[in-house]
Design a protein around this motif. Structure first.
Motif, mmCIF file in Angstrom:
data_model
loop_
_atom_site.group_PDB
_atom_site.id
_atom_site.type_symbol
_atom_site.label_atom_id
_atom_site.label_comp_id
_atom_site.label_asym_id
_atom_site.label_seq_id
_atom_site.Cartn_x
_atom_site.Cartn_y
_atom_site.Cartn_z
ATOM 1 N N SER A 1 0.704 -1.298 -0.121
ATOM 2 C CA SER A 1 0.082 -0.011 -0.021
ATOM 3 C C SER A 1 0.846 1.327 -0.016
ATOM 4 N N ILE B 1 -6.767 7.078 -0.401
ATOM 5 C CA ILE B 1 -5.539 6.198 0.393
ATOM 6 C C ILE B 1 -5.525 7.516 1.731
ATOM 7 N N ARG C 1 -4.712 -1.268 5.137
ATOM 8 C CA ARG C 1 -3.788 -1.074 4.030
ATOM 9 C C ARG C 1 -2.851 -2.670 3.873
ATOM 10 N N LEU D 1 -4.147 -5.102 1.088
ATOM 11 C CA LEU D 1 -3.979 -4.818 -0.174
ATOM 12 C C LEU D 1 -3.150 -5.874 -0.917
#
Length: 118
Positions: free
Chosen positions: A45, A75, A101, A104
């Motif tokens: 991320s 984000i 995060r 991901l």
């Protein structure tokens, strides 16, 4: 519109440098159709290529064994905001909040389209 897979992307997939996830459902229509195979590059991320508008593959925040393919909206330090292109058919951050995060898996590069079957 996501590019269609070519020989290079298939080589990278077979060599283990890329991964894949199959589209299940209409949440990303019209960009992706059920059955399409999304080829993605594993990234973190914190990768600079990750930007709002990218299609990403993440682990579902409530069902970690399930993968989600969604568009990245934002984000921030708290997580990733994700949405489906077809918002009426999508379960996304509007329902389960920001995605951690660490969930991901990668950023979609191309799609292998599955021919429509009745």
């Amino acid at each position: 519109m996501m590019p269609t897979a070519n020989w290079r992307s298939l080589f990278l997939l077979l060599s283990g440098l890329r991964r894949h996830a199959r589209v299940d459902g209409d949440s990303m229509s019209p960009s992706l159709a059920p059955g399409d195979l999304v080829i993605f590059q594993p990234i973190t991320s914190y990768d600079r290529r990750l930007k709002a508008g990218c299609v990403v593959v993440v682990r579902h925040p409530l069902q970690p064994a399930t993968l989600l393919i969604k568009r990245l909206i934002a984000i921030n330090n708290s997580g990733l905001e994700l949405r489906g292109d077809n918002e009426q058919a999508s379960t996304d951050s509007r329902h389960f909040g920001l995605v951690n995060r660490d969930s991901l898996l990668g950023i979609a590069e191309c799609v292998w389209r599955v021919p429509f079957s009745a």
